[in-house]
Design a protein around this motif. Sequence first.
Motif, mmCIF file in Angstrom:
data_model
loop_
_atom_site.group_PDB
_atom_site.id
_atom_site.type_symbol
_atom_site.label_atom_id
_atom_site.label_comp_id
_atom_site.label_asym_id
_atom_site.label_seq_id
_atom_site.Cartn_x
_atom_site.Cartn_y
_atom_site.Cartn_z
ATOM 1 N N GLY A 275 0.967 -1.045 -0.039
ATOM 2 C CA GLY A 275 0.099 0.098 -0.280
ATOM 3 C C GLY A 275 0.913 1.293 0.055
ATOM 4 N N TYR A 276 0.281 2.530 0.177
ATOM 5 C CA TYR A 276 0.841 3.676 0.148
ATOM 6 C C TYR A 276 1.691 3.727 1.049
ATOM 7 N N ILE A 277 1.425 3.748 2.463
ATOM 8 C CA ILE A 277 2.553 4.059 3.463
ATOM 9 C C ILE A 277 3.441 2.737 3.710
ATOM 10 N N GLY A 278 2.943 1.633 3.428
ATOM 11 C CA GLY A 278 3.600 0.612 3.670
ATOM 12 C C GLY A 278 4.817 0.721 2.580
ATOM 13 N N PRO B 125 -17.009 4.453 11.658
ATOM 14 C CA PRO B 125 -16.717 2.976 11.863
ATOM 15 C C PRO B 125 -15.193 2.721 11.814
ATOM 16 N N TYR B 126 -14.402 3.518 10.684
ATOM 17 C CA TYR B 126 -13.127 3.127 10.472
ATOM 18 C C TYR B 126 -12.495 3.549 11.576
ATOM 19 N N GLY B 127 -12.590 4.842 12.199
ATOM 20 C CA GLY B 127 -11.935 5.212 13.202
ATOM 21 C C GLY B 127 -12.181 4.222 14.539
ATOM 22 N N VAL C 217 -5.892 -6.258 -1.904
ATOM 23 C CA VAL C 217 -7.228 -5.749 -1.987
ATOM 24 C C VAL C 217 -7.354 -4.162 -2.225
ATOM 25 N N ASN C 218 -6.602 -3.251 -1.985
ATOM 26 C CA ASN C 218 -6.370 -1.957 -2.169
ATOM 27 C C ASN C 218 -5.078 -1.714 -2.697
ATOM 28 N N SER C 219 -4.379 -2.421 -3.421
ATOM 29 C CA SER C 219 -3.049 -1.939 -4.019
ATOM 30 C C SER C 219 -2.609 -3.054 -5.053
ATOM 31 N N SER C 220 -1.386 -2.620 -5.826
ATOM 32 C CA SER C 220 -1.068 -3.945 -6.667
ATOM 33 C C SER C 220 0.422 -4.269 -6.470
ATOM 34 N N VAL D 92 3.523 -8.963 3.421
ATOM 35 C CA VAL D 92 2.328 -9.741 3.245
ATOM 36 C C VAL D 92 1.381 -8.761 2.843
ATOM 37 N N ASP D 93 0.363 -9.076 1.838
ATOM 38 C CA ASP D 93 -0.664 -8.323 1.468
ATOM 39 C C ASP D 93 -1.540 -8.806 0.797
ATOM 40 N N ASN D 94 -2.820 -8.745 0.882
ATOM 41 C CA ASN D 94 -3.900 -9.324 0.030
ATOM 42 C C ASN D 94 -4.333 -8.832 -1.207
ATOM 43 N N LEU E 152 -8.460 -1.692 5.729
ATOM 44 C CA LEU E 152 -9.195 -0.872 5.052
ATOM 45 C C LEU E 152 -9.285 0.498 5.573
ATOM 46 N N LYS E 153 -9.376 1.605 4.909
ATOM 47 C CA LYS E 153 -9.165 2.956 5.312
ATOM 48 C C LYS E 153 -10.050 4.108 4.908
ATOM 49 N N ALA E 154 -11.093 3.659 4.133
ATOM 50 C CA ALA E 154 -12.028 4.758 3.691
ATOM 51 C C ALA E 154 -12.940 5.093 4.537
ATOM 52 N N HIS F 185 2.431 -3.066 11.292
ATOM 53 C CA HIS F 185 0.975 -3.660 10.668
ATOM 54 C C HIS F 185 0.245 -2.352 10.053
ATOM 55 N N PHE F 186 0.249 -2.477 8.935
ATOM 56 C CA PHE F 186 -0.391 -1.485 8.052
ATOM 57 C C PHE F 186 -1.834 -1.918 7.602
ATOM 58 N N ALA F 187 -1.806 -3.135 7.202
ATOM 59 C CA ALA F 187 -2.872 -3.729 6.512
ATOM 60 C C ALA F 187 -4.306 -3.446 7.212
ATOM 61 N N THR G 226 -12.675 1.152 14.402
ATOM 62 C CA THR G 226 -11.859 -0.163 14.131
ATOM 63 C C THR G 226 -10.187 0.344 14.797
ATOM 64 N N LYS G 227 -9.926 1.490 14.458
ATOM 65 C CA LYS G 227 -8.672 1.770 15.176
ATOM 66 C C LYS G 227 -8.514 1.959 16.468
ATOM 67 N N PHE G 228 -9.349 2.497 17.052
ATOM 68 C CA PHE G 228 -9.644 2.431 18.376
ATOM 69 C C PHE G 228 -9.843 1.186 19.069
ATOM 70 N N ASP H 10 -14.397 -6.758 10.442
ATOM 71 C CA ASP H 10 -13.843 -7.905 9.964
ATOM 72 C C ASP H 10 -12.722 -7.866 9.710
ATOM 73 N N ASN H 11 -12.136 -7.077 8.521
ATOM 74 C CA ASN H 11 -11.033 -6.904 7.988
ATOM 75 C C ASN H 11 -9.883 -6.174 9.197
ATOM 76 N N ASN H 12 -10.314 -5.283 9.787
ATOM 77 C CA ASN H 12 -9.550 -4.312 10.582
ATOM 78 C C ASN H 12 -9.158 -5.012 12.044
HETATM 79 P P1 NAD Z 1 -3.454 1.419 1.541
HETATM 80 O O1 NAD Z 1 -4.930 1.033 1.368
HETATM 81 O O2 NAD Z 1 -2.637 1.938 0.370
HETATM 82 O O3 NAD Z 1 -2.761 0.139 2.254
HETATM 83 C C1 NAD Z 1 -3.120 -0.863 2.983
HETATM 84 C C2 NAD Z 1 -2.733 -2.086 2.481
HETATM 85 O O4 NAD Z 1 -3.201 -3.289 3.243
HETATM 86 C C3 NAD Z 1 -3.309 -2.457 1.030
HETATM 87 O O5 NAD Z 1 -1.940 -2.885 0.149
HETATM 88 C C4 NAD Z 1 -4.243 -3.540 1.179
HETATM 89 O O6 NAD Z 1 -4.074 -4.436 0.071
HETATM 90 C C5 NAD Z 1 -3.680 -4.088 2.610
HETATM 91 N N1 NAD Z 1 -4.762 -5.000 3.053
HETATM 92 C C6 NAD Z 1 -5.812 -4.276 3.607
HETATM 93 N N2 NAD Z 1 -6.626 -5.610 4.198
HETATM 94 C C7 NAD Z 1 -5.837 -6.511 4.290
HETATM 95 C C8 NAD Z 1 -5.728 -7.959 4.815
HETATM 96 N N3 NAD Z 1 -7.032 -8.283 5.499
HETATM 97 N N4 NAD Z 1 -4.880 -8.881 4.694
HETATM 98 C C9 NAD Z 1 -3.466 -8.482 3.946
HETATM 99 N N5 NAD Z 1 -3.651 -7.298 3.472
HETATM 100 C C10 NAD Z 1 -4.772 -6.122 3.583
HETATM 101 O O7 NAD Z 1 -3.548 2.477 2.835
HETATM 102 P P2 NAD Z 1 -2.425 3.388 3.374
HETATM 103 O O8 NAD Z 1 -2.606 4.661 3.076
HETATM 104 O O9 NAD Z 1 -0.992 2.998 2.899
HETATM 105 O O10 NAD Z 1 -2.605 3.131 4.858
HETATM 106 C C11 NAD Z 1 -1.872 2.187 5.871
HETATM 107 C C12 NAD Z 1 -2.294 2.202 7.091
HETATM 108 O O11 NAD Z 1 -2.260 3.437 7.578
HETATM 109 C C13 NAD Z 1 -3.819 1.813 7.330
HETATM 110 O O12 NAD Z 1 -3.814 1.245 8.453
HETATM 111 C C14 NAD Z 1 -4.617 2.968 7.460
HETATM 112 O O13 NAD Z 1 -5.708 2.712 8.269
HETATM 113 C C15 NAD Z 1 -3.556 3.804 8.219
HETATM 114 N N6 NAD Z 1 -3.757 5.109 8.033
HETATM 115 C C16 NAD Z 1 -3.655 5.871 6.947
HETATM 116 C C17 NAD Z 1 -3.877 7.176 6.795
HETATM 117 C C18 NAD Z 1 -3.928 7.753 5.404
HETATM 118 O O14 NAD Z 1 -4.423 9.051 5.030
HETATM 119 N N7 NAD Z 1 -3.386 7.279 4.238
HETATM 120 C C19 NAD Z 1 -4.070 8.079 7.741
HETATM 121 C C20 NAD Z 1 -4.037 7.526 9.060
HETATM 122 C C21 NAD Z 1 -3.827 5.875 9.179
#
Ligand code: NAD
Length: 684
Positions: free
Chosen positions: A12-15, A155-157, A36-39, A32-34, A85-87, A81-83, A159-161, A100-102
């Motif tokens: 993902g983006y930050i990862g 709900p997103y927030g 779901v939101n990246s390539s 490790v990444d599934n 869903l974040k929208a 641990h970045f994985a 899950t983090k809480f 479920d996911n987070n």
């Molecule tokens: P992102 O969606 O680009 O990266 C998340 C990655 O996790 C994706 O590659 C996705 O495919 C993978 N993933 C999701 N569910 C998974 C699962 N069940 N198993 C394996 N892989 C899974 O998001 P990001 O912007 O890089 O954010 C990374 C983390 O930082 C997230 O936890 C997000 O909640 C948190 N965060 C992001 C922001 C932001 O603005 N980008 C702000 C605060 C916190």
Amino acid sequence: MSEYILVTGGAGYIGSHTVVELINNGHKVVVVDNLVNSSYDSIARVEFIVKQSIPFFNIDLRDHDKLSEVFKAYKIKGVIHFAALKAVGESTKIPLDYYDNNVNGTISLLNVLKEHNVKTIVFSSSATVYGDVTRFGDDRYIPIPEECPLDPTNPYGRTKFVVEGILKDIHTSDPDNWKVAILRYFNPIGAHPSGLIGEDPLGIPNNLLPYLSQVAIGRRDKLSIFGNDYKSHDGTPIRDYIHVVDLAKGHIAALNYLHKLNESGLYREWNLGTGKGSTVFDIYHAFSKAVGKQLPYEVVGRRAGDVLDLTANPSRANKELGWKAELDIETACEDLWRWTTKNTHGFNVEGYSWKTFESDGNYGNRLHTFVNGDLTVALANHGALIQDINFDGDHIVNAYDNGDDYLLKSNPFFGTTVGRVANRIANGQFELNGKTYNLPKNENQNTLHGGLVGYDKENFLGPIVKKEKDVFIVEFLLVDPDGKNNFPGDVENIVRYFIDNKSIKIEYEARLLNDKVDATIINITNHSYFNLSGDATTDDTVVKLSYDNYLEVDAKTLLPTGNVIKHDRVDANKPITLSEDTFYDYCFVVDNDADAIDTRSHELKKVFEATHPRSHTKFVVSTTEPTYQFYTGVGVNTKGFVARSGFCVEPGRFVDAINNKKWAPQVILKKGEVYGSIIQYDLS
Ligand code: NAD
């Protein structure tokens, strides 16, 4: 056994940015990444940036058993641990999926960690856990400190809480051993300065800068600014925007902090922000400046849930982690714009697709297909090889349809890049700067095509794929380490394919990466076997060689005698019909006085042409190189292919050049110099 950091969500983006920083700081990483939101392309590009391969597993965190396998295969010393869903908006529509996911994803991960006694974890939390900090009716929590009470509003927030709570509880259950860092991010922006990785928002972006960048490239009409009547200097809300590279570095600081704790455990939260608020208009102006023009916008009414100011107080991270955000919003905007202009469709390039190629599905060797009009070309990471050239329905190279068969011992270098030194080196021996080097001998007394594990047996990194003016530019990278096959020096090799609708140009580029040696030797080429008819053999193919002088060879050793003489069975440009009676395995000379290490500025000369009565494709080879080996494939005897099933035309340097005083400069690559060559295949 080396120790690894497991990065969940590393594609993902930050990862992906954090993986770069981890490796730059000497860590080994497993991702490790599934997806779901990246390539996976983001990982391929990270590999390019750090010039090394990164173990990757396409696994959902909730798959306990598969995740556990990763821990069995790698010694993991900590997890980031970045994985997740974040929208935010989406989470209000499908809250159960988010929980479920987070949450369940994290519980599954923690179970595996516990089973493998890994108790160091850095968790991606978010400033959203603080909720609306204006709810207190005064400014006491602005800028926001970690002590601010938590009250997420979606709900997103939540899950983090919840995950923060779970992590706190497991720490409490075993406080001496669990080391937990909670990192609460503010607003990550920007991209890697290389322009190779960045945020790849699928669909309509939720965040200000990804949206603005789509306005800038014309995909969206204008930016909507939600309210300009807040109490800020320009009336728009204030947020804390942090460059993603700074944010990534915060993870390294947190990890180091946890590792330094040695025997004691910890649970602690840190804000990762700059401490400096910027308004929507501040960002708008900074990005417009990076783009070089004012972008269209419209001020519309306030958006429900928006508040005036969400700026971090990052002093705890500054003091305790010794980390501080260093990059400003202008830099972030420039980096984002570079990423956007280089990758207008994120990691997607029209006409390009890929799939894994070997039966175990490893991502190190993928098959990449490029469709450009009548020409389709397929390339694999293994040897940066050409697996298919399909021109108007004619497949003109010998190939296997799966990556496994390329690993067969009998594979006669189908389609592959050969190096570090293509062709033969007499007695596997040469002298350079007064030192004698002995190479592994893999063809009688000689070293052929780089030795036992030449470039043909390596998975190249990448590719980086671009399309410019209807030409695909596909770049593979291989770092050939010092001492491999006993060659001196760490050499970086780039294989660049340019694919339009009727030609493939291959450019080779190589350089010594450091000061370990003053010079090495090199000669790279491509070993495709061409067959225009699709018949079992190339019989009846009519070829014309543009040059008829060749390197005379000793009949027994197949090594050059040093003489360049006219070939008695070749006349320049005179047709030769291939048959059972025509045997060629000779090195024809284009330039007898060659001494350049980089020939790319030389004239691209036509050296070879082939047609076949039952094929409508004419095939032409041109090169800047001083020779080309013409081989009619008599030695081929491999699964599905017989002798003479394909012919090779391999432009390159003189055979065994290093052992001939006059020819040696062609292959000696000195520190600071660049090796370069070009081969072109034209189809009509
Ligand atoms: P992102 O969606 O680009 O990266 C998340 C990655 O996790 C994706 O590659 C996705 O495919 C993978 N993933 C999701 N569910 C998974 C699962 N069940 N198993 C394996 N892989 C899974 O998001 P990001 O912007 O890089 O954010 C990374 C983390 O930082 C997230 O936890 C997000 O909640 C948190 N965060 C992001 C922001 C932001 O603005 N980008 C702000 C605060 C916190």
